[in-house]
Design a protein around this motif. Structure first.
Motif, PDB file in Angstrom:
ATOM      1  N   ILE A  65       0.856  -1.185   0.000  1.00 61.30           N
ATOM      2  CA  ILE A  65       0.000   0.000   0.000  1.00 61.30           C
ATOM      3  C   ILE A  65       0.891   1.234   0.000  1.00 61.30           C
ATOM      4  N   ASN A  66       0.673   2.118  -0.956  1.00 60.85           N
ATOM      5  CA  ASN A  66       1.446   3.348  -1.064  1.00 60.85           C
ATOM      6  C   ASN A  66       0.497   4.541  -1.003  1.00 60.85           C
ATOM      7  N   ILE A  67       0.783   5.470  -0.101  1.00 63.79           N
ATOM      8  CA  ILE A  67      -0.067   6.640   0.077  1.00 63.79           C
ATOM      9  C   ILE A  67       0.795   7.884   0.006  1.00 63.79           C
ATOM     10  N   CYS A  68       0.447   8.810  -0.862  1.00 58.54           N
ATOM     11  CA  CYS A  68       1.147  10.091  -0.986  1.00 58.54           C
ATOM     12  C   CYS A  68       0.094  11.187  -1.050  1.00 58.54           C
ATOM     13  N   LYS A  69       0.061  12.044  -0.022  1.00 59.07           N
ATOM     14  CA  LYS A  69      -0.942  13.101   0.022  1.00 59.07           C
ATOM     15  C   LYS A  69      -0.634  14.225  -0.959  1.00 59.07           C
ATOM     16  N   GLY A  70       0.618  14.311  -1.401  1.00 58.54           N
ATOM     17  CA  GLY A  70       0.990  15.297  -2.408  1.00 58.54           C
ATOM     18  C   GLY A  70       1.123  14.646  -3.771  1.00 58.54           C
ATOM     19  N   ASP A  71       2.066  15.144  -4.561  1.00 56.75           N
ATOM     20  CA  ASP A  71       2.343  14.573  -5.872  1.00 56.75           C
ATOM     21  C   ASP A  71       3.414  13.506  -5.752  1.00 56.75           C
ATOM     22  N   CYS A  72       3.309  12.458  -6.576  1.00 59.81           N
ATOM     23  CA  CYS A  72       4.267  11.357  -6.544  1.00 59.81           C
ATOM     24  C   CYS A  72       4.673  11.013  -7.967  1.00 59.81           C
ATOM     25  N   ASN A  73       5.989  10.821  -8.180  1.00 59.11           N
ATOM     26  CA  ASN A  73       6.464  10.481  -9.511  1.00 59.11           C
ATOM     27  C   ASN A  73       6.095   9.059  -9.914  1.00 59.11           C
ATOM     28  N   PHE A  74       6.234   8.103  -8.996  1.00 59.67           N
ATOM     29  CA  PHE A  74       6.043   6.701  -9.359  1.00 59.67           C
ATOM     30  C   PHE A  74       5.644   5.900  -8.129  1.00 59.67           C
ATOM     31  N   GLN A  75       4.629   5.060  -8.277  1.00 63.70           N
ATOM     32  CA  GLN A  75       4.167   4.188  -7.205  1.00 63.70           C
ATOM     33  C   GLN A  75       3.982   2.781  -7.765  1.00 63.70           C
TER      34      GLN A  75
END
Length: 730
Positions: A554-564
């Motif tokens: 599980i990957n959570i990024c509240k902002g911007d993310c390049n790659f998940q």
């Protein structure tokens, strides 16, 4: 009318969103600015290098935190007198148009360039002081602020009746009128520019002061009185050893109460806070080494500087030591500069360059020599005792409480070891403490070091104020600043920032920006922005932006993310949607798509509304997983997906051992779909898929209706179509 067109084009190109003071008290005040930079002084005058860039820099600072929007400002570079007159007309027209909406108007006139005792020198033309003063007065503004950075500019402000009054506060309720004239030099002095700072001394002091260095009250506002006092002292101190020292002049005639606020630091996108405990000469440079600010901080009041987003280096020349450090300012961020973020450095030896006529070099050597003397004074004051080996059954001597400061290569203690400086190894049963460590600390219980440039190893606990090498602990690592590696069985905690890696069996936590690697068996948490790689067996969480990759279930990024990359992914700029469609195979397909638009993961299942039984004793469930990529065009999106389908045959008849038997058959699918977004959060789509049957997986298609069949010999292809809806988070 070429000049009017030229000025109008300059004003149009400068249009941007208006930046107004954040304070409610400034509502209703409309400010305007005319900024002139003239490198060309005409015949018999050497061309200046920085008048134009000074004008640009002054416009920039007034736009950022000076309350003058770009739409209310005009910038002229190397203009003629006619261009300046046309600019006055444009500014006046702006004011008259907005006069009814504003309770008070203010006009700032800035000039950097050549002048003589009688006029501004604008290339082949001149603008005499009496005409200039009349033109400025004719601008229909309640307040006129004039700043002249040129030789002999003190002649402009030598008028009858001019006297210093109490300036005014930015207050809509008061009726304020008058002028404030500031000049870079007196009526008989030249004004100077410097290659070292890439600016004139006076303008550099003005801009540095406006950014917050002149704010002596600590209220994040720079007033007219504060700015003039700061600019006077800084300009004089930088030029007093030259052939022509500068004494900035003023003439202020304003009616009102309080003080005129010229800049509001709190309106800046990024703020550097110089904490109250720091005293000395603070020098801030950008990533290219250009001087940004130089402040002589003497009091215990913190200083707030409005800076741009970027990387900076800082030096603090204190009473007894020179400290250095670096920091990165991000948008909407306030960074606090304190002793914790600075490292003591060795004093450099200097020698004369052999050219005593170079006054700037002499000043620089004087500063460095002063730093050397301070370093010697510090060592003498600390009474550092150097010894190759220290051992104590209970504890080693430690600094403070009237005891000596120990500098040693090796220190061993059974309970506690604390010395001022250790170059080699410290070992302790019960703890290690030191202010400076360049080698290693080893303790079964805990380690504490203010500065570490090697490694810390502890059975239970590590703490380091600044770490360059690494930390290793069975239970926990804590460091305010890290440029190496943290390794712990349970948890890593970084409170200020890191440029290396964190590795833990349970979890990693970086409270502020972290650059490098976070690797944990269970969870990684980055409270602010993260650059690099987050890899966890279970969950990755980033409260800010991620410039890199998140890899986990599980990957959570509240902002911007390049790659998940994970089973479930969420980011502000990514894909997170739940969809359902009906297929020509007469099945309902439900999916969760999550991740980046360039690569997202797919989880889902098929259900057969009519029949899910393979036979009387066996039910079927088809689960799917895969990867997809998306291309967006206006409100349309085009998806290409590769799926793995797991057909699970579940024996519902109880066996003798009272257990159910599950058999899994697998087949691949390639799918293309087109979506349309009529309203936010809702997407309509239709797609076509090709499923592949090959030798050995025939049973996987037992529940497939096989409406269309393409026989390829060793491989059979089953096309199908579907249409449905997706509900999106973004």
């Amino acid at each position: 009318m070429y000049s009017i067109k030229k000025i109008a084009l300059t004003a149009l190109l400068a249009l941007a969103a208006a930046l107004v003071f954040a304070q409610n008290e400034s509502a209703g005040v409309e400010r305007y600015g005319l900024y002139i930079g003239s490198n060309d002084g005409g015949k018999n005058h050497e061309r200046l290098l920085y008048a134009g860039t000074d004008a640009i820099a002054f416009q920039k600072i007034m736009t950022e935190i000076g309350g003058i929007s770009k739409s209310n400002g005009i910038l002229l570079l190397d203009p003629a007198k006619e261009d300046v007159d046309n600019a006055f007309e444009i500014i006046s027209a702006m004011m008259e148009k907005k006069q009814a909406a504003a309770k008070r108007s203010e006009f700032v006139f800035y000039y950097s360039g050549h002048s003589d005792e009688n006029a501004l020198l604008l290339g082949k033309t001149k603008y005499d002081y009496s005409s200039l003063k009349a033109s400025i007065t004719n601008v229909p503004s309640d307040v006129h602020v004039v700043i002249l950075d040129s030789c002999f500019s003190g002649n402009f402000i030598r008028t009858k009746g001019g006297s210093k009054q109490k300036p005014f506060l930015v207050d809509d309720s008061s009726v304020v009128k008058g002028h404030a004239y500031l000049s870079s030099s007196s009526s008989q002095e030249s004004s100077q520019e410097s290659d070292e700072i890439g600016s004139s001394f006076f303008t550099n002091a003005m801009i540095t002061g406006l950014r917050g260095a002149a704010d002596t009250s600590g209220d994040k506002k720079v007033t007219l009185n504060e700015l003039y006092s700061y600019a006077f002292n800084e300009t004089l101190s930088k030029t007093e050893n030259t052939a022509d020292p500068q004494h900035p002049n003023y003439n202020i005639t304003l009616v009102g109460s309080g003080d005129l606020v010229l800049s509001d630091v709190s309106a800046s996108d990024c703020i550097l806070t110089i904490s109250r405990e720091l005293t000395g000469r603070v020098i801030v440079r950008d990533k290219n080494g250009k001087l940004v600010s130089e402040i002589n901080k003497t009091g215990q009041t913190p200083i707030y500087l409005a800076l741009e987003e970027g990387q900076y280096g800082v030096s603090l020349i204190g009473e007894y030591a020179t400290l250095q450090g670096s920091f990165t300012l991000k948008s909407k961020q306030t960074y606090t500069l304190s002793t914790a973020s600075l490292t003591p450095i060795a004093r450099a030896e200097t020698r004369s360059r052999g050219d005593n006529s170079n006054e700037e070099a002499a000043q620089e050597e004087s500063v460095v020599a002063q730093a050397d003397n301070q370093a010697v004074a510090q060592e003498q004051a600390l009474e550092i005792e150097k010894t190759p080996f220290v051992f104590s059954f209970v504890c080693n001597e430690f600094n403070g409480m009237g005891k000596k400061n120990i500098s040693t290569n090796i220190s061993l203690a059974l309970l506690r070891s604390s010395v001022y400086e250790t170059n080699g190894l410290m070992f302790s049963v019960g703890g290690n403490e030191t202010k400076l460590l360049r080698g290693a600390q080893i303790a079964p219980v805990y380690n504490i070091a203010k500065n570490v440039k090697g490694a810390q190893i502890a059975y239970v606990f590590n703490y380091a104020d600044m770490v360059v090498g690494g930390q290793a602990a069975n239970i926990l690592n804590i460091s305010k600043n890290l440029t190496g590696v943290q390794i712990a069985d349970v948890l890593n905690l970084n409170l200020a920032g890191g440029k290396g890696g964190q590795a833990a069996a349970i979890g990693n936590l970086a409270v502020k920006e972290f650059t490098g690697l976070q690797a944990a068996g269970i969870i990684n948490v980055a409270v602010k922005d993260f650059k690099g790689l987050q890899a966890a067996g279970m969950v990755n969480v980033a409260a800010g932006n991620v410039k890199g990759t998140q890899v986990g279930l599980i990957n959570i990024c509240k902002g911007d993310c390049n790659f998940q990359l994970g089973l479930i992914n969420y980011s502000r700029n990514g894909i997170f949607e739940i969809g359902a469609s009906y297929t020509t195979d007469e099945k309902v397909r439900v999916t969760l798509n999550s991740g980046n638009k360039f690569l997202y993961t797919i989880l889902g299942f098929y259900i057969d509304p009519k029949n899910s039984m393979y036979d009387d004793n066996t039910s079927t469930v088809v689960a799917l997983f895969g990867l997809g990529t998306r291309f967006n065009l206006w409100k349309f999106n085009f998806d290409l997906e590769f799926l793995g389908n797991e057909t699970m045959f579940i024996n519902t008849k109880k066996e003798t051992d009272d257990k159910k038997r599950v058999q899994i058959e697998w087949y691949p699918t390639a799918r293309f779909s087109v979506g349309f977004t009529p309203i936010k959060h809702l997407r309509i789509f239709a797609g076509a898929a090709l499923s592949f049957e090959f030798s050995g997986n025939e049973k996987a298609f037992a529940m497939h209706n096989k409406n269309i069949v393409i026989d390829g010999g060793s491989m059979t292809i089953y096309p199908e179509f579907d249409f449905g809806l997706r509900f999106t988070a973004h």
